[in-house]
Design a protein around this motif. Sequence first.
Motif, PDB file in Angstrom:
ATOM      1  N   PRO A 289       7.101   6.833  13.030  1.00 10.94           N
ATOM      2  CA  PRO A 289       7.676   5.881  12.066  1.00 10.94           C
ATOM      3  C   PRO A 289       6.663   4.803  11.692  1.00 10.94           C
ATOM      4  CG  PRO A 289       9.208   6.319  13.869  1.00 10.94           C
ATOM      5  CD  PRO A 289       7.907   6.941  14.246  1.00 10.94           C
ATOM      6  N   GLY A 290       6.827   4.304  10.470  1.00  7.40           N
ATOM      7  CA  GLY A 290       5.888   3.300   9.969  1.00  7.40           C
ATOM      8  C   GLY A 290       5.143   3.821   8.764  1.00  7.40           C
ATOM      9  N   GLU A 291       5.221   3.130   7.651  1.00  7.70           N
ATOM     10  CA  GLU A 291       4.616   3.607   6.409  1.00  7.70           C
ATOM     11  C   GLU A 291       3.179   3.130   6.231  1.00  7.70           C
ATOM     12  OE1 GLU A 291       6.184   5.695   4.730  1.00  7.70           O
ATOM     13  OE2 GLU A 291       8.213   5.515   5.517  1.00  7.70           O
TER      14      GLU A 291
ATOM     15  N   ALA B 186      -2.606   1.122   3.177  1.00  9.03           N
ATOM     16  CA  ALA B 186      -1.796   1.852   2.187  1.00  9.03           C
ATOM     17  C   ALA B 186      -0.616   2.517   2.883  1.00  9.03           C
ATOM     18  CB  ALA B 186      -2.646   2.891   1.454  1.00  9.03           C
ATOM     19  N   GLU B 187       0.385   2.877   2.083  1.00  8.78           N
ATOM     20  CA  GLU B 187       1.594   3.510   2.617  1.00  8.78           C
ATOM     21  C   GLU B 187       1.398   5.023   2.657  1.00  8.78           C
ATOM     22  OE1 GLU B 187       4.984   0.303   1.221  1.00  8.78           O
ATOM     23  OE2 GLU B 187       4.711   2.127   0.040  1.00  8.78           O
ATOM     24  N   THR B 188       0.719   5.470   3.679  1.00 11.94           N
ATOM     25  CA  THR B 188       0.433   6.896   3.814  1.00 11.94           C
ATOM     26  C   THR B 188       1.171   7.541   4.977  1.00 11.94           C
ATOM     27  OG1 THR B 188      -1.465   6.451   5.253  1.00 11.94           O
ATOM     28  CG2 THR B 188      -1.872   6.518   2.876  1.00 11.94           C
TER      29      THR B 188
ATOM     30  N   TYR C 207      -6.634   6.791   7.836  1.00 18.16           N
ATOM     31  CA  TYR C 207      -5.273   6.304   8.063  1.00 18.16           C
ATOM     32  C   TYR C 207      -4.633   7.057   9.228  1.00 18.16           C
ATOM     33  CZ  TYR C 207      -6.049   4.201   3.504  1.00 18.16           C
ATOM     34  OH  TYR C 207      -6.566   3.467   2.460  1.00 18.16           O
ATOM     35  N   PRO C 208      -5.194   6.845  10.423  1.00 15.07           N
ATOM     36  CA  PRO C 208      -4.771   7.647  11.579  1.00 15.07           C
ATOM     37  C   PRO C 208      -3.357   7.330  12.050  1.00 15.07           C
ATOM     38  CG  PRO C 208      -6.267   5.904  12.267  1.00 15.07           C
ATOM     39  CD  PRO C 208      -6.243   5.859  10.773  1.00 15.07           C
TER      40      PRO C 208
END
Length: 433
Positions: A180-182, A199-201, A218-219
Amino acid sequence: MTAPHGPAPTGRAAGTTRPQEPDAPGPDRDPTTPATTTPATPNTSTALGATAIWRRARGLLLALGMLIATGVALAAFNSGENLGALDPRSADRSGSRAVAELLKERGVTTRVVTRTQEAVDAAGPDTTLLVANPELLSPGQLSELKAAIDLSGGRTVLVTPGRTTLTALAPGVQARRAAPGEVREPACALPAARSAGSAETGGRIGYRTDDPKATACYPDGDHATVLLLPAHAGGDTVLLGSGRILENEHLATQGNASLALHTLGSRPQLVWYLPSPAEAIESGGAEGEDKSLFELIPAGWSWAVLQLFVAAVLAALWRARRLGPLVTEKLPVAIRASEATEGRARLYRKADARDRAATVLRAATRERLAALVGVPHTRAHDPASLAPAVSARLTGEPRDVTALLFGSTPSDDAALVALADHLDALEREVRTS
């Protein structure tokens, strides 16, 4: 209200009424007094009139009308610009028109295709091929797309590819559900990611590969939500674990817009491939690789169906506790025998049950005759005991008492009425003998 069980209280045929004859003058009655007659029996037809039919059907018609009106309204509402998620022509919150317009301002031409052959023909070194939902592709389509990607030399962007797609288009890449977590931080040296920043990845899928030339950004633990894979002939492949950076609603959030423009704007032409489920079915059917029904059901639906099944079983058990043996109740009011007879007659007539009506009439007559001629109640329905005793009390022409009391079913309503008359006459003669 249901009629009581057992023989009807009178010998008159069920469902038939006849006007009585005027009272004949007798020794205790003045012949000049007007004779009284029985009032006409009201109409007891069970047929529904137009008003009754309308009252019964108006609720259903109203519900049907509201359902049709709602369907038309929804169809009209959805017939405009609602083209679907990640569609560059759609201005909806889940559409991608905003990023397409920004790319257009930067000289990138966007072309929308919906068939695999169009995507294969459009692939080239100056083209970025974006596949919006690659999980809709059949194995045959994935094979065609893989061959075109290896020879194109351009960039390929896959949005949330799953295991099936990765096996065909990006071998060696592993996928798992992201935590969870954008919002994620770049944590890589890729210039596009460092320029975009956070960024929301996240929140959908994470990817992992052992290829040392791959760039993981974006790990999400040991997986990446944006993975850049080097390819043959100078091209590369970008795996996006979430499509939020392309949606109109989230484009202006964090560094989504910058990351989307750098990812899709590296070539002057962008081919936006929106796979068609119909084409996937056709392609899969042609090669005998159709997906089963359970494979087409989205993840999570099986648990929802299981929960509904458990809830239905519990509800059935809860309601089953209320079931039990039938309990007789006293009627709140006394029912007149004539009303009970008329009610049963209506049921017999509606069901065309002349056999049942004749059986009830004969059984009631036999019981009364048995009491009159001295036959035990237990032998009232025995032809060998009742018929001779009744015949012995009759005068005049001989009659077939056995056929009258134990005969066959009347063939029509007229025969049923005649049977009732003969039974009345037989009982009257025995009483007066």
